[in-house]
Enzyme design. Sequence first.
Site, PDB file in Angstrom:
ATOM      1  N   ASP A 120      -7.146   4.309  -4.365  1.00 46.91           N
ATOM      2  CA  ASP A 120      -7.755   4.126  -3.042  1.00 46.91           C
ATOM      3  C   ASP A 120      -8.354   5.500  -2.687  1.00 46.91           C
ATOM      4  O   ASP A 120      -8.619   6.299  -3.606  1.00 46.91           O
ATOM      5  CB  ASP A 120      -6.703   3.675  -2.004  1.00 46.91           C
ATOM      6  CG  ASP A 120      -7.326   3.165  -0.712  1.00 46.91           C
ATOM      7  OD1 ASP A 120      -7.822   2.035  -0.679  1.00 46.91           O
ATOM      8  OD2 ASP A 120      -7.348   3.927   0.289  1.00 46.91           O
ATOM      9  N   LYS A 176       0.872  -1.181   0.000  1.00 45.17           N
ATOM     10  CA  LYS A 176       0.000   0.000   0.000  1.00 45.17           C
ATOM     11  C   LYS A 176       0.898   1.216   0.000  1.00 45.17           C
ATOM     12  O   LYS A 176       2.033   1.163   0.477  1.00 45.17           O
ATOM     13  CB  LYS A 176      -0.865   0.015   1.266  1.00 45.17           C
ATOM     14  CG  LYS A 176      -2.074   0.892   1.151  1.00 45.17           C
ATOM     15  CD  LYS A 176      -3.198   0.141   0.483  1.00 45.17           C
ATOM     16  CE  LYS A 176      -4.421   0.966   0.265  1.00 45.17           C
ATOM     17  NZ  LYS A 176      -5.548   0.124  -0.173  1.00 45.17           N
TER      18      LYS A 176
HETATM   19  P1  NDP Z   1     -12.994   7.563  -2.310  1.00 47.29           P
HETATM   20  O1  NDP Z   1     -11.948   8.573  -2.121  1.00 47.29           O
HETATM   21  O2  NDP Z   1     -13.570   7.333  -3.654  1.00 47.29           O
HETATM   22  O3  NDP Z   1     -14.211   7.849  -1.325  1.00 47.29           O
HETATM   23  C1  NDP Z   1     -14.015   7.931   0.042  1.00 47.29           C
HETATM   24  C2  NDP Z   1     -15.335   8.313   0.687  1.00 47.29           C
HETATM   25  O4  NDP Z   1     -15.198   8.182   2.102  1.00 47.29           O
HETATM   26  C3  NDP Z   1     -15.723   9.771   0.437  1.00 47.29           C
HETATM   27  O5  NDP Z   1     -17.107   9.895   0.445  1.00 47.29           O
HETATM   28  C4  NDP Z   1     -15.114  10.476   1.643  1.00 47.29           C
HETATM   29  O6  NDP Z   1     -15.755  11.695   1.992  1.00 47.29           O
HETATM   30  C5  NDP Z   1     -15.320   9.455   2.736  1.00 47.29           C
HETATM   31  N1  NDP Z   1     -14.263   9.598   3.745  1.00 47.29           N
HETATM   32  C6  NDP Z   1     -12.934   9.499   3.561  1.00 47.29           C
HETATM   33  N2  NDP Z   1     -12.268   9.734   4.699  1.00 47.29           N
HETATM   34  C7  NDP Z   1     -13.227   9.982   5.613  1.00 47.29           C
HETATM   35  C8  NDP Z   1     -13.181  10.293   6.997  1.00 47.29           C
HETATM   36  N3  NDP Z   1     -12.014  10.410   7.670  1.00 47.29           N
HETATM   37  N4  NDP Z   1     -14.370  10.467   7.632  1.00 47.29           N
HETATM   38  C9  NDP Z   1     -15.546  10.368   6.966  1.00 47.29           C
HETATM   39  N5  NDP Z   1     -15.649  10.081   5.659  1.00 47.29           N
HETATM   40  C10 NDP Z   1     -14.496   9.893   5.010  1.00 47.29           C
HETATM   41  O7  NDP Z   1     -12.379   6.195  -1.723  1.00 47.29           O
HETATM   42  P2  NDP Z   1     -12.829   4.689  -2.009  1.00 47.29           P
HETATM   43  O8  NDP Z   1     -14.296   4.621  -2.161  1.00 47.29           O
HETATM   44  O9  NDP Z   1     -11.951   4.142  -3.054  1.00 47.29           O
HETATM   45  O10 NDP Z   1     -12.396   3.983  -0.638  1.00 47.29           O
HETATM   46  C11 NDP Z   1     -13.273   3.869   0.475  1.00 47.29           C
HETATM   47  C12 NDP Z   1     -12.787   2.755   1.388  1.00 47.29           C
HETATM   48  O11 NDP Z   1     -12.774   1.516   0.673  1.00 47.29           O
HETATM   49  C13 NDP Z   1     -11.363   2.901   1.920  1.00 47.29           C
HETATM   50  O12 NDP Z   1     -11.288   2.304   3.201  1.00 47.29           O
HETATM   51  C14 NDP Z   1     -10.526   2.075   0.956  1.00 47.29           C
HETATM   52  O13 NDP Z   1      -9.312   1.658   1.516  1.00 47.29           O
HETATM   53  C15 NDP Z   1     -11.476   0.917   0.722  1.00 47.29           C
HETATM   54  N6  NDP Z   1     -11.265   0.129  -0.488  1.00 47.29           N
HETATM   55  C16 NDP Z   1     -11.195   0.725  -1.709  1.00 47.29           C
HETATM   56  C17 NDP Z   1     -11.017  -0.038  -2.835  1.00 47.29           C
HETATM   57  C18 NDP Z   1     -11.001   0.542  -4.195  1.00 47.29           C
HETATM   58  O14 NDP Z   1     -10.889  -0.216  -5.152  1.00 47.29           O
HETATM   59  N7  NDP Z   1     -11.133   1.859  -4.366  1.00 47.29           N
HETATM   60  C19 NDP Z   1     -10.844  -1.506  -2.747  1.00 47.29           C
HETATM   61  C20 NDP Z   1     -11.027  -2.038  -1.420  1.00 47.29           C
HETATM   62  C21 NDP Z   1     -11.205  -1.234  -0.337  1.00 47.29           C
HETATM   63  P3  NDP Z   1     -15.040  13.108   1.638  1.00 47.29           P
HETATM   64  O15 NDP Z   1     -15.098  13.200   0.153  1.00 47.29           O
HETATM   65  O16 NDP Z   1     -15.864  14.117   2.359  1.00 47.29           O
HETATM   66  O17 NDP Z   1     -13.650  12.993   2.182  1.00 47.29           O
HETATM   67  O1  2IT Z   2      -7.822  -1.755  -0.593  1.00 47.46           O
HETATM   68  C1  2IT Z   2      -7.791  -2.229  -1.753  1.00 47.46           C
HETATM   69  O2  2IT Z   2      -7.935  -3.444  -1.967  1.00 47.46           O
HETATM   70  C2  2IT Z   2      -7.617  -1.305  -2.882  1.00 47.46           C
HETATM   71  N1  2IT Z   2      -7.532  -0.103  -2.670  1.00 47.46           N
HETATM   72  C3  2IT Z   2      -7.472  -1.848  -4.275  1.00 47.46           C
HETATM   73  C4  2IT Z   2      -6.049  -2.237  -4.539  1.00 47.46           C
HETATM   74  C5  2IT Z   2      -5.735  -2.590  -5.976  1.00 47.46           C
HETATM   75  O3  2IT Z   2      -4.550  -2.880  -6.214  1.00 47.46           O
HETATM   76  O4  2IT Z   2      -6.616  -2.596  -6.837  1.00 47.46           O
END
Ligand code: NDP
Ligand code: 2IT
Length: 450
Positions: free
Chosen positions: A170, A130
């Site tokens: 992410d 990461k």
């Molecule tokens: P994005 O940046 O697309 O979206 C994040 C969302 O979460 C936004 O709505 C944001 O609000 C909110 N957020 C972020 N930080 C905070 C906080 N401290 N308190 C409250 N709300 C918060 O990220 P993703 O959707 O990609 O990721 C979301 C989660 O999923 C993370 O934990 C990530 O590690 C996990 N994940 C992501 C994957 C991927 O493929 N993208 C794969 C697997 C897991 P705001 O815009 O107001 O900050």
């Molecule tokens: O937390 C996760 O699994 C991700 N942000 C996706 C990682 C990836 O390599 O697609």
Amino acid sequence: MKKSITRELQQFMHGVRARNPYEKEFQQAVQEFAETVMPWYLDHDKYRSQKILDRLTEPDRIISFRVTWEADNGDVMMNRAWRVQFNNNLGPYKGGLRFHPSVNRSVLKFLAFEQVFKNALTGLPMGGAKGGANFNPRGKSDAEIMRFCHAMMTELQHHIGEDVDVPAGDIGVGAREIGFLFGKYNQLQNRWSGAITSKPSDLGGSLIRKEATGYGCIYFCEHALNHQDKTLLGKTVAISGSGNVAIYAAEQAMEQGAKVVTLSDSNGTLYLPGGLSREQLPLIKDFKEEKRERLSRFVNKLKGAEYHPKLKPWDFPADVAVPSATQNELNLKDAKTLVNNGTMVICEGANMPTTADARAYFQNADVLFLPGKAANAGGVAVSGLEQTQNSMRVSWSREEVDEKLHSIMRGIHTKCAEYGTENGNINYVVGANVAGFSTIARSISAFGIL
Ligand code: NDP
Ligand code: 2IT
């Protein structure tokens, strides 16, 4: 838990805390993992004598570097960035990049640690890593984002590559950032390679990658419900976040006939008592994915929606909760509210969104708890499929990728059942952790003392 297991766990965690003082998130992720794998570990003398668990809590390496860039007004700006390469026994290091002011070594170490086991569960050849920076994309112009990404890649390029380490998106790293990072990598390397995944499809990315984490999460939830002869049809679903994972979890939950009643961002919660409609979803995608607006700025465009700046999604009644924002966003107080309101399932879209005490509370209350390592593995799984397509120089259709995603999520459910069944019920935390650990432990042992 038996006294001997408790003693071993305490001793082990004492060492982890001493080696990683102040790294609270990393300690939390390791504690949760060790608690569940310790009985299995103690039953396997071979791995114990080789100190596999201790070795697995020390990353292969952490690269730490400065990113210097220029703001639009000419100010010189500086950020800290890292890449945590945790383990590459099963394949090249693999995991996303996060841009958020809260990013630090501890957060990236917990994410990289969990990524190792998540990636192992997919069955694809991927190690765990990461990275990210304490950079806040909010309020920055496109030109500033571009300069930051280019400056970051100028250093990161030395440490990644399609057979070495393959970053993706992410929090705070979406299509725009991936475009800038990937473009700079190709320019510096003077070649095109699949060294980054979660690329938009016109830059060589896989179809369905954007949807994969959210879709996969709901597919997994449906498998777990089906195992109990239930389905998502007609259930109310509370989702947190309104980013990549949340939006596509909402889309797929609606596809399965569920009613999505909340989304949120770091300022507050959108509550839709009548459920999100198919006509409203494209508007949310446009405002969040394209315009990057806060929910409060367009709630008036969503008929029947309320905006609650002080409340969390967990304050509203729902059958299923899908925390999809960030770590530790669902605490013990939230867990009690959810259980009082009759929530039956917690399906983690985010990484470690549930605090340890909240997780224990759910498990004692017999709430079906689906941990992120299993439930959100769909994103990295399709990243793995993107690597394959890039290497083969082919592009699979949406249907082909979705079929493979389905099959991988089904496979993860089968592994959880194999390793986590206790008295006829599946403990998904035990199942996911022990299934991932056993795969990695075998590989570490096979490599000898390295
Ligand atoms: P994005 O940046 O697309 O979206 C994040 C969302 O979460 C936004 O709505 C944001 O609000 C909110 N957020 C972020 N930080 C905070 C906080 N401290 N308190 C409250 N709300 C918060 O990220 P993703 O959707 O990609 O990721 C979301 C989660 O999923 C993370 O934990 C990530 O590690 C996990 N994940 C992501 C994957 C991927 O493929 N993208 C794969 C697997 C897991 P705001 O815009 O107001 O900050
Ligand atoms: O937390 C996760 O699994 C991700 N942000 C996706 C990682 C990836 O390599 O697609």
